[in-house]
Design an enzyme around this catalytic site. Structure first.
Site, PDB file in Angstrom:
ATOM      1  N   HIS A   5       0.689  -1.323   0.167  1.00 20.97           N
ATOM      2  CA  HIS A   5      -0.070  -0.222  -0.287  1.00 20.97           C
ATOM      3  C   HIS A   5       0.681   0.940  -0.251  1.00 20.97           C
ATOM      4  O   HIS A   5       0.362   2.174   0.264  1.00 20.97           O
ATOM      5  CB  HIS A   5      -0.950   0.297   1.396  1.00 20.97           C
ATOM      6  CG  HIS A   5      -1.720  -1.235   1.428  1.00 20.97           C
ATOM      7  ND1 HIS A   5      -3.259  -0.595   0.563  1.00 20.97           N
ATOM      8  CD2 HIS A   5      -1.962  -2.385   1.228  1.00 20.97           C
ATOM      9  CE1 HIS A   5      -3.458  -2.347   1.091  1.00 20.97           C
ATOM     10  NE2 HIS A   5      -2.770  -2.743   1.091  1.00 20.97           N
ATOM     11  N   HIS A  49      -1.206   3.779  -4.801  1.00 16.58           N
ATOM     12  CA  HIS A  49      -1.891   1.990  -5.279  1.00 16.58           C
ATOM     13  C   HIS A  49      -2.961   1.347  -5.437  1.00 16.58           C
ATOM     14  O   HIS A  49      -4.100   2.293  -5.342  1.00 16.58           O
ATOM     15  CB  HIS A  49      -0.996   1.558  -4.063  1.00 16.58           C
ATOM     16  CG  HIS A  49      -1.821   1.773  -3.127  1.00 16.58           C
ATOM     17  ND1 HIS A  49      -1.332   3.286  -1.864  1.00 16.58           N
ATOM     18  CD2 HIS A  49      -3.359   0.964  -1.643  1.00 16.58           C
ATOM     19  CE1 HIS A  49      -3.018   3.017  -0.973  1.00 16.58           C
ATOM     20  NE2 HIS A  49      -3.103   1.971  -0.593  1.00 16.58           N
ATOM     21  N   ASP A 101      -5.713  -1.091  -4.156  1.00 19.23           N
ATOM     22  CA  ASP A 101      -7.035  -2.081  -3.467  1.00 19.23           C
ATOM     23  C   ASP A 101      -7.372  -2.953  -4.560  1.00 19.23           C
ATOM     24  O   ASP A 101      -8.324  -2.956  -5.513  1.00 19.23           O
ATOM     25  CB  ASP A 101      -7.547  -1.378  -2.214  1.00 19.23           C
ATOM     26  CG  ASP A 101      -7.302  -0.397  -1.318  1.00 19.23           C
ATOM     27  OD1 ASP A 101      -5.123  -0.861  -1.696  1.00 19.23           O
ATOM     28  OD2 ASP A 101      -7.446   0.617  -0.639  1.00 19.23           O
ATOM     29  N   HIS A 151      -8.557  -6.977   0.119  1.00 20.81           N
ATOM     30  CA  HIS A 151      -7.711  -6.057   0.672  1.00 20.81           C
ATOM     31  C   HIS A 151      -8.605  -6.700   1.428  1.00 20.81           C
ATOM     32  O   HIS A 151      -8.773  -6.091   3.228  1.00 20.81           O
ATOM     33  CB  HIS A 151      -7.559  -4.269   0.518  1.00 20.81           C
ATOM     34  CG  HIS A 151      -7.654  -3.507   1.319  1.00 20.81           C
ATOM     35  ND1 HIS A 151      -6.784  -4.237   2.476  1.00 20.81           N
ATOM     36  CD2 HIS A 151      -7.514  -1.979   1.844  1.00 20.81           C
ATOM     37  CE1 HIS A 151      -6.105  -2.660   2.899  1.00 20.81           C
ATOM     38  NE2 HIS A 151      -6.600  -1.701   2.188  1.00 20.81           N
ATOM     39  N   HIS A 175     -14.555   0.202   2.096  1.00 20.82           N
ATOM     40  CA  HIS A 175     -14.692  -0.399   1.210  1.00 20.82           C
ATOM     41  C   HIS A 175     -15.103  -1.037   0.445  1.00 20.82           C
ATOM     42  O   HIS A 175     -14.768  -1.584  -0.532  1.00 20.82           O
ATOM     43  CB  HIS A 175     -12.737  -1.134   1.822  1.00 20.82           C
ATOM     44  CG  HIS A 175     -12.176   0.248   1.833  1.00 20.82           C
ATOM     45  ND1 HIS A 175     -11.111   1.298   2.527  1.00 20.82           N
ATOM     46  CD2 HIS A 175     -10.463   0.141   0.603  1.00 20.82           C
ATOM     47  CE1 HIS A 175     -10.638   1.769   2.257  1.00 20.82           C
ATOM     48  NE2 HIS A 175     -10.134   1.000   1.014  1.00 20.82           N
ATOM     49  N   GLU A 227      -5.612   4.763  -4.719  1.00 17.49           N
ATOM     50  CA  GLU A 227      -5.384   5.626  -3.990  1.00 17.49           C
ATOM     51  C   GLU A 227      -3.729   6.580  -3.958  1.00 17.49           C
ATOM     52  O   GLU A 227      -3.188   5.572  -4.566  1.00 17.49           O
ATOM     53  CB  GLU A 227      -5.375   5.255  -2.174  1.00 17.49           C
ATOM     54  CG  GLU A 227      -6.330   4.537  -2.272  1.00 17.49           C
ATOM     55  CD  GLU A 227      -6.605   3.267  -0.986  1.00 17.49           C
ATOM     56  OE1 GLU A 227      -8.120   4.014   0.143  1.00 17.49           O
ATOM     57  OE2 GLU A 227      -5.835   2.580  -0.359  1.00 17.49           O
TER      58      GLU A 227
END
Length: 180
Positions: A19, A23, A25, A29, A132, A144
């Protein structure tokens, strides 16, 4: 190894978390049996993206905030918020602008394939799971740590290629925007 120190070649060693920096996700995750980064649909990572500027007074991006913004016309959405001013700060900002669960659901309902933001997390610091989980359980890729400082709102072509890490929940990525 360094050539200037008499070595034959330059060799750099890297040690970082998945992370780190900009990056992706992947669903893994937050979801026990979610897809890993190497099993994402790469077509979701390349194509039309809309950079949306969020007014400075907005502390939390909600469904109501999204409804009041210019119409989202691209399947990939990148939010430029007041977070961008923190890129030069060495200290972590706990009060960063993020999406709540209602905004995440609104994006899912409106066909978003990828959502990105200009800070360390797409979700609020004190409650990261709901946002998320809504996005990742609906195969919306989360991007992100975008540096959108010099990017104007509008439509771009996004090319976002994460490092291919087998079986991992995230991966550093190189994300570039090409003006449409």
């Amino acid at each position: 190894a360094q050539i200037e120190k008499g070595d034959e070649v330059n060799l750099t060693k890297l040690s970082l978390g998945a992370h780190s920096g900009t990056h992706i996700d992947a669903p893994l995750h937050f979801l026990f049996e979610g897809k890993s980064v190497d099993n994402l649909n790469w077509n979701d990572l390349i194509g039309d993206a809309q950079v949306i500027s969020i007014p400075a007074e907005v502390n939390l991006i909600t469904q109501e905030v999204l409804i009041g913004l210019p119409k989202i016309t691209a399947p990939r959405v990148l939010f430029k918020t007041r977070n961008s001013q923190h890129w030069g700060d060495a200290q972590f900002q706990m009060n960063y602008v993020a999406l709540d669960a209602s905004a995440a659901q609104w994006l899912v309902d409106n066909g978003t394939k990828l959502v990105g933001i200009d800070y360390l997390s797409i979700a609020p610091f004190d409650n990261p799971a709901p946002t998320h989980k809504i996005l990742l359980s609906n195969d919306v890729v989360v991007l992100e740590c975008l540096n959108l400082n010099e990017i104007e709102p509008g439509i771009y072509t996004l090319v976002c290629l994460p490092i291919k890490l087998t079986g991992r929940e995230a991966a550093p990525a190189r994300a570039i925007l090409i003006k449409a």
